[in-house]
Design an enzyme around this catalytic site. Structure first.
Site, short mmCIF file in Angstrom:
data_model
loop_
_atom_site.label_atom_id
_atom_site.label_comp_id
_atom_site.label_asym_id
_atom_site.label_seq_id
_atom_site.Cartn_x
_atom_site.Cartn_y
_atom_site.Cartn_z
N HIS A 164 0.85 -1.20 0.00
CA HIS A 164 0.00 0.00 0.00
C HIS A 164 0.88 1.24 0.00
O HIS A 164 1.82 1.31 0.79
CB HIS A 164 -0.90 0.00 1.23
CG HIS A 164 -1.69 1.25 1.38
ND1 HIS A 164 -2.40 1.80 0.34
CD2 HIS A 164 -1.88 2.08 2.44
CE1 HIS A 164 -2.99 2.91 0.75
NE2 HIS A 164 -2.69 3.11 2.02
N HIS A 172 0.75 5.82 -0.98
CA HIS A 172 0.05 7.01 -1.45
C HIS A 172 0.93 7.68 -2.50
O HIS A 172 1.07 8.90 -2.50
CB HIS A 172 -0.21 7.99 -0.30
CG HIS A 172 -0.99 7.41 0.84
ND1 HIS A 172 -0.94 7.91 2.11
CD2 HIS A 172 -1.87 6.38 0.88
CE1 HIS A 172 -1.74 7.21 2.90
NE2 HIS A 172 -2.31 6.27 2.17
N ASP A 206 1.43 -5.17 -20.48
CA ASP A 206 2.31 -6.23 -19.95
C ASP A 206 2.01 -6.53 -18.48
O ASP A 206 1.72 -7.65 -18.11
CB ASP A 206 3.79 -5.79 -20.01
CG ASP A 206 4.37 -5.80 -21.41
OD1 ASP A 206 3.76 -6.38 -22.31
OD2 ASP A 206 5.46 -5.20 -21.58
N HIS A 259 -7.76 7.96 -2.02
CA HIS A 259 -6.87 7.40 -1.00
C HIS A 259 -5.49 7.07 -1.56
O HIS A 259 -4.53 7.82 -1.32
CB HIS A 259 -7.56 6.17 -0.39
CG HIS A 259 -6.77 5.53 0.71
ND1 HIS A 259 -7.23 4.49 1.46
CD2 HIS A 259 -5.52 5.77 1.15
CE1 HIS A 259 -6.32 4.15 2.35
NE2 HIS A 259 -5.27 4.90 2.18
N TYR A 262 7.84 -14.20 -18.02
CA TYR A 262 8.24 -13.61 -16.76
C TYR A 262 9.18 -14.54 -16.00
O TYR A 262 8.93 -15.73 -15.84
CB TYR A 262 6.99 -13.34 -15.92
CG TYR A 262 7.30 -12.61 -14.65
CD1 TYR A 262 7.30 -13.27 -13.43
CD2 TYR A 262 7.63 -11.27 -14.68
CE1 TYR A 262 7.60 -12.62 -12.28
CE2 TYR A 262 7.93 -10.61 -13.52
CZ TYR A 262 7.92 -11.28 -12.32
OH TYR A 262 8.23 -10.61 -11.19
#
Ligand SMILES: [Zn+2]
Length: 221
Positions: free
Chosen positions: A96, A98, A121, A161, A215
């Protein structure tokens, strides 16, 4: 070292990527990882600065966000991380932030359109917007899960947020957070000069399929 010790070290080390990639200010932003084979997660404690992060300072909680091990309170975002692990069994890491540009898109409630091959991608389409949700119950976690269930994207812009990302490893979730901020910035700049050109769905599908398949392997010329 124990499995739990390894996860504590991984999560502590990955936190260094947040300031290194300019994704956070002060103590906002966090990385968590699921403990393999256990209904537990490891996350940053609340209010600890990035300079003070060590494996020992990390806290362990159950998938309801209750403290299991640690000397500090878990991050105030723990409930959202825990909800994601509980409802998305394939997810091994959650991040998380900001970060500025991605959060600016979230402030407008606008998804980042798929107008760059790197968006196709990494995100497989637009980076979606999740609902406005207040901290304190499971509404942030629910908003993340309900939004990401309908998208290939490992990133969601929670309205007003910031960004939450998921990954098949904690490192993948950090990578998605770094890429999300980078494309948010580039598409923002593109829009200053005109309308970015959308990539046709068929091309998005082949770019995404190719990238997911190669990947982790040596790049092919
Ligand atoms: Zn936040």
């Amino acid at each position: 070292m124990s499995v739990l010790g390894d996860v504590r070290k991984l999560v502590a080390d990955l936190h260094a990527e947040l300031p290194r990639n300019d994704l956070v200010v002060w103590t906002a932003g966090n990385v968590s990882a699921r403990v393999p084979g256990e209904d537990l997660l490891v996350i940053k404690p609340s209010g600890v600065s990035y300079d003070e992060i060590t494996a020992d300072a990390m806290v362990v909680t159950d998938l309801d966000g209750n403290l299991v091990e640690g000397d500090h309170k878990p991050s105030s975002d723990t409930a959202a991380h825990a909800y994601v692990y509980k409802h998305m069994p394939h997810v091994q890491g959650v991040v998380h932030t900001h970060s500025t540009y991605a959060t600016a898109w979230s402030a407008r409630g606008e998804a980042i359109p798929c107008v760059l091959t790197m968006i196709a991608d990494e995100f497989g389409g637009e980076i979606p917007v999740g609902p406005f949700a207040l901290i304190g119950d499971d509404s942030i976690g629910r908003g993340i899960v309900e939004t990401l269930r309908h998208h290939r994207s490992p990133a969601v812009l929670m309205r007003n947020h910031g960004v939450f990302t998921i990954g098949r490893s904690a490192r993948d979730a950090v990578k998605a957070a770094v890429m999300c901020e980078d494309v948010a910035r580039t598409v923002h700049i593109a829009r200053q000069l005109g309308a970015p050109i959308p990539i046709p769905q068929g091309d998005i599908d082949s770019l995404f399929a190719r990238y997911q398949n190669v990947y982790g392997q040596e790049p092919v010329a």
